[in-house]
Design a protein around this motif. Structure first.
Motif, PDB file in Angstrom:
ATOM      1  N   ALA A  25     -17.890  -8.750  51.920  1.00  0.00           N
ATOM      2  CA  ALA A  25     -17.769  -7.187  51.820  1.00  0.00           C
ATOM      3  C   ALA A  25     -16.379  -6.795  51.153  1.00  0.00           C
ATOM      4  O   ALA A  25     -16.199  -6.086  50.119  1.00  0.00           O
ATOM      5  CB  ALA A  25     -17.789  -6.505  53.133  1.00  0.00           C
ATOM      6  N   LEU A  26     -15.259  -7.852  51.572  1.00  0.00           N
ATOM      7  CA  LEU A  26     -14.095  -7.674  50.708  1.00  0.00           C
ATOM      8  C   LEU A  26     -14.078  -7.903  49.367  1.00  0.00           C
ATOM      9  O   LEU A  26     -13.684  -7.185  48.433  1.00  0.00           O
ATOM     10  CB  LEU A  26     -12.919  -8.398  51.675  1.00  0.00           C
ATOM     11  CG  LEU A  26     -11.613  -8.398  50.890  1.00  0.00           C
ATOM     12  CD1 LEU A  26     -10.917  -7.006  50.851  1.00  0.00           C
ATOM     13  CD2 LEU A  26     -10.628  -9.405  51.531  1.00  0.00           C
ATOM     14  N   VAL A  27     -15.212  -8.905  48.864  1.00  0.00           N
ATOM     15  CA  VAL A  27     -15.038  -9.409  47.470  1.00  0.00           C
ATOM     16  C   VAL A  27     -15.739  -8.280  46.952  1.00  0.00           C
ATOM     17  O   VAL A  27     -15.439  -7.765  45.608  1.00  0.00           O
ATOM     18  CB  VAL A  27     -16.049 -10.537  47.486  1.00  0.00           C
ATOM     19  CG1 VAL A  27     -16.233 -10.916  45.840  1.00  0.00           C
ATOM     20  CG2 VAL A  27     -15.102 -11.848  47.958  1.00  0.00           C
ATOM     21  N   GLN A  28     -16.792  -7.793  47.330  1.00  0.00           N
ATOM     22  CA  GLN A  28     -17.609  -6.692  46.608  1.00  0.00           C
ATOM     23  C   GLN A  28     -16.681  -5.518  46.411  1.00  0.00           C
ATOM     24  O   GLN A  28     -16.719  -4.826  45.396  1.00  0.00           O
ATOM     25  CB  GLN A  28     -18.748  -6.152  47.665  1.00  0.00           C
ATOM     26  CG  GLN A  28     -19.835  -7.422  47.708  1.00  0.00           C
ATOM     27  CD  GLN A  28     -20.515  -7.813  46.382  1.00  0.00           C
ATOM     28  OE1 GLN A  28     -20.569  -7.007  45.402  1.00  0.00           O
ATOM     29  NE2 GLN A  28     -21.082  -8.939  45.944  1.00  0.00           N
ATOM     30  N   GLN A  29     -15.908  -4.980  47.467  1.00  0.00           N
ATOM     31  CA  GLN A  29     -15.065  -3.822  47.394  1.00  0.00           C
ATOM     32  C   GLN A  29     -14.179  -4.141  46.308  1.00  0.00           C
ATOM     33  O   GLN A  29     -13.779  -3.504  45.644  1.00  0.00           O
ATOM     34  CB  GLN A  29     -14.189  -3.845  48.808  1.00  0.00           C
ATOM     35  CG  GLN A  29     -13.382  -2.552  48.677  1.00  0.00           C
ATOM     36  CD  GLN A  29     -12.907  -2.423  50.147  1.00  0.00           C
ATOM     37  OE1 GLN A  29     -13.056  -3.153  51.210  1.00  0.00           O
ATOM     38  NE2 GLN A  29     -12.030  -1.163  50.242  1.00  0.00           N
TER      39      GLN A  29
END
Length: 828
Positions: free
Chosen positions: A41-45
């Motif tokens: 999720a952090l990467v996507q964000q």
């Protein structure tokens, strides 16, 4: 924004910084293994955020490119503008330099004319000056109009002068005061001096008042002409209309003067022509006549006749005195000027005529001492005459009524005497004139002839003098008469010290030098060469002169005659000075010299004056001539000493042969034969005494006779009786000696008979008579005399015995013993 910051923003992204920031985010989000579950999720964000940032970066990059392009375009435009402005600045600098060169003053470059700026500035200054002049002219025009209106207003109301007659003048005075006040404030603010405008306005104001007076002066002069003024006025003989017209015009002028004293500012200095207005108007025709006669080309205008114009003014005061005292004084009695004495006021207003005349005349007389002196004496005579008539400043408008006001009038002579250069010129002329007269007196052929002073007072009728002494006395008295009228003691003191005392000093030196010359030529050396030199003691030649002559002027009667001339001259002047010192004029002068410090200083510097006393409360005990009297007295005493020395010396010289001649034993008879060698000295003494008696006053003769006789008596007594050496007298020889002693007295008695009694004649010879009679005593009287003299006895009995035998007792017992031992039969 700075260029460095711009470069930093345009630089590409830094991978290392990105990695560090990413690692920092991971470390913060994933602190444990459990946190790795949210890594996706952090990467996507992060990818979403990266895509958004990439789009923003593209937009920013596009904006930056556009901004850089615009900035370069603007910078190029600014650079172009700067280049154009630089060119414009250089062109402006060149133009400014050209304009500055064009503005250089034309005074610096003579070839070019004034610049426009200079013309503008000059026109601007001229405009300001014209504006100031316009204001000045307007002020002056207004003042002149007020002046004309004031004079015209008085002219229309001259028949009844009142406060309404001077309304326009008051307006003029108010206007002048306001202008003066404004100018004074402006001058104080700017530090400038009083403007000339104020002076002009004040003169205009004063001139307006003079013109207003002139209007009424004409009216009074016309009325006075009908009374035949300036001729003597017979007021009673005039018609009532003429008298009324004169009185009205006179009172109108007094009213104008009274109004002027109220409205006009008081003057700080009084002019000599100021006075009562109507009397000023009456003086004007007199002044015109004075100018016509004494200031024009008529024969009456002569510098050598100052008495003419002085007498003219004096006559005018006399001619109009009755009119002034009876008519004008009556008119003044009804006004505020009732305390004014009309005649004195009229006389005071005539004096400026003489002041003006003297002021114009005296400068041309400075090189003509005689005319200058004559003019001054006429001025002094006029002052004395007008003062004797009763004139002084009391009762005139010259007094302001205060108690400290001086009433004494200095006189017209003060016009000359008050100016140092003129007074010094007069003083020098008087000194030279007096010295020339003195030289003429001394050089006269009869200067040293002894004469009787027939003009002497009764107390001095026996006083003898020489012509020179009498003339010197007259000259000194003449000098006194010339400066005694001087009004100020300072002038009198200068005259005394500069002119009068030098005459007395010169005459003293003349007599003293004559005595010096006589003593020199009467010395032993000159006596050894008789006839070699002679002294001019009585011929009136140059002072102290010595001339070659074959006569023996110091011997015999001629020598004594010259000494008598010096003696009577000195005594005569000495007596004259004693008399002068007691006169009121010299007593007042000496008192004033002692009272004033300045005069005391002058007197102390003068050796011929006694030392003044600074005590102002007590009158001086000495007289002003005391020092000179003392000097002349010493001179007289010196002349007497030389006369005594001369007479006694000649007689003693003649006695040498008599004393050295062998003395005979004589005969025992009553007849006594006197030696022929004695006749010469006795005849010489007789001739000297006869000359002294015929030449000198009795008191002086008596004094000289006592001194001469006393000296000769003592000389003969010692040489013939007392100190005879080893030669003793016999009785016959004693009788001869006694007869010779008696002969001296008889000779003097025969010469002085009628002027002196025998006791007075014998008095100087008593010792000699006693000695001669003692050596002539014989017989029983001789024995009694020996016993009484050499035995101790009563002194009174002895004196009585001696007096009874010889008739005189002047010597004491021891002296009588010495005399008796000169007899060979004394034995004691």
């Amino acid at each position: 924004m700075p260029s460095q910051q711009i470069q930093t923003l345009l630089a590409p992204p830094n991978v290392q910084i990105s990695q560090r920031k990413s690692l920092a985010v991971l470390d913060e989000q994933c602190k444990s293994l459990d946190d790795l579950d949210g890594l996706d999720a952090l990467v996507q964000q992060t990818l979403a955020s990266s895509n958004a940032l990439s789009s923003q970066l593209a937009i920013s990059q596009s904006n930056v490119d556009h901004l850089v392009s615009d900035t370069r375009t603007t910078a190029e435009a600014h650079l172009h503008s700067a280049q154009e402005l630089s060119l414009l600045r250089h062109s402006l600098t060149d133009e400014l330099a050209y304009l500055s060169q064009e503005l250089v003053s034309s005074m610096a470059e003579s070839e070019s004319g004034p610049t426009l700026l200079e013309d503008v500035e000059a026109l601007h200054r001229s405009l300001k000056e014209l504006e100031s002049v316009k204001g000045y002219v307007q002020v002056i025009e207004h003042a002149l109009k007020l002046s004309e209106l004031a004079v015209e207003q008085l002219r229309t109301t001259k028949d009844a002068v009142g406060e309404g007659s001077v309304a326009e003048y008051q307006s003029l005075q108010t206007f002048v005061s306001s202008v003066a006040s404004s100018c004074a404030q402006a001058a104080d603010a700017s530090g400038q001096q009083t403007l000339a405008l104020v002076t002009f306005l004040e003169k205009t104001r004063d001139r307006t008042w003079s013109d207003m007076k002139g209007v009424l002066f004409v009216t009074l002069s016309s009325a006075a002409e009908k009374l035949k003024w300036p001729m003597p006025v017979d007021f009673v003989a005039a018609t009532p209309e003429e008298r009324k017209s004169f009185e009205t015009a006179f009172l109108n002028l007094l009213n104008l003067q009274q109004l002027g004293e109220k409205i006009r500012p008081p003057t700080t200095e009084r002019n000599e022509k100021d006075g009562l207005y109507p009397i000023q108007a009456l003086v004007q025709p007199v002044s015109l006549r004075f100018k016509y006669h004494f200031e024009g080309a008529r024969d009456t205008n002569r510098v050598d006749k100052p008495e003419w114009y002085f007498t003219h003014v004096l006559n005018v005061t006399h001619e109009h005195r009755s009119f002034m005292e009876n008519v004008v004084q009556h008119l003044l009695a009804s006004t505020k000027y009732r305390n004014i004495m009309a005649w004195r006021e009229f006389t005071m207003l005539l004096l400026p005529l003489l002041s003006r005349k003297l002021t114009r005349t005296v400068p041309s007389l400075l090189n003509r001492p005689s005319l200058l002196a004559h003019t001054i004496y006429q001025a002094l005579a006029f002052d004395a005459a007008i003062t004797e008539d009763g004139f002084n400043l009391s009762g005139t408008s010259a007094r302001d009524g205060t108690p400290d006001t001086l009433e004494k009038w200095d006189g017209t002579s003060e016009i000359v005497l008050g100016k140092k250069e003129w007074f010094d010129a007069w003083m020098e002329g008087e000194r030279i004139f007096a010295e020339d007269q003195y030289t003429d007196i001394i050089s006269a052929p009869d200067a040293w002839l002894i004469t009787d002073d027939t003009e002497a007072e009764s107390s001095e009728r026996e006083m003898r003098s020489t012509n020179s002494a009498r003339r010197v006395k007259a000259l000194v008295e003449q000098v006194t008469d010339r400066y005694s009228p001087l009004p100020h003691f300072t002038h009198r003191t200068r005259f005394l010290i500069s002119v009068q005392l030098p005459l007395l000093e010169l005459y003293h030196s003349r007599i003293s030098s004559s005595l010096d010359a006589f003593e020199t030529l009467a010395s032993a050396f000159v006596r050894a060469v008789p006839g070699a030199l002679g002294v001019n003691l009585g011929g009136g030649g140059a002072e102290g002169s010595v001339r070659v002559d074959t006569g023996r002027f110091t011997a015999g009667i001629d020598g004594v005659q010259r000494l008598c001339k010096a003696l009577v001259s000195a005594r005569f002047v000495e007596a004259a000075m004693e008399s002068w010192g007691e006169e009121l004029f010299f007593l007042e002068l000496w008192t004033e010299i002692n009272r004033r410090a300045t005069l005391r200083a002058r007197a102390q510097a003068e050796s011929s004056l006694p030392d003044p006393s600074p005590d102002e409360e007590e009158a001086p005990e000495s007289t002003i001539f005391e020092e000179l009297v003392h000097q002349y007295a010493k001179l007289s005493t010196r002349a007497e000493d030389i006369i005594v020395q001369q007479v006694c010396g000649e007689v003693e010289q003649g006695l040498r042969a008599h004393f050295s001649a062998p003395q005979s034993d004589g005969q025992e008879t009553d007849d006594i034969a006197l030696s022929s060698t004695l006749l010469g000295p006795i005849a010489l003494l007789s001739s000297h005494l006869a000359f002294l008696r015929s030449t000198l006053p009795p008191l002086t003769v008596a004094t000289l006779y006592r001194r001469i006789s006393a000296r000769l008596s003592e000389h003969i007594f010692h040489r013939q009786i007392l100190y005879r050496g080893r030669h003793r007298l016999t009785v016959p020889q004693g009788r001869v000696v006694c007869a010779e002693c008696e002969l001296w007295v008889e000779t003097c008695q025969s010469v002085l008979s009628g002027s002196s009694s025998r006791p007075r004649v014998e008095a100087p010879w008593l010792r000699l008579l006693e000695g001669g009679r003692l050596v002539a005593v014989q017989g029983e009287a001789w024995d009694k005399l020996l016993d009484a003299t050499f035995d101790v006895g009563s002194e009174s009995d002895w004196e009585e015995l001696v007096d009874g035998i010889v008739g005189v007792c002047e010597m004491n017992r021891e002296e009588v013993r010495q005399v008796l031992r000169t007899r060979e039969d004394c034995g004691r």
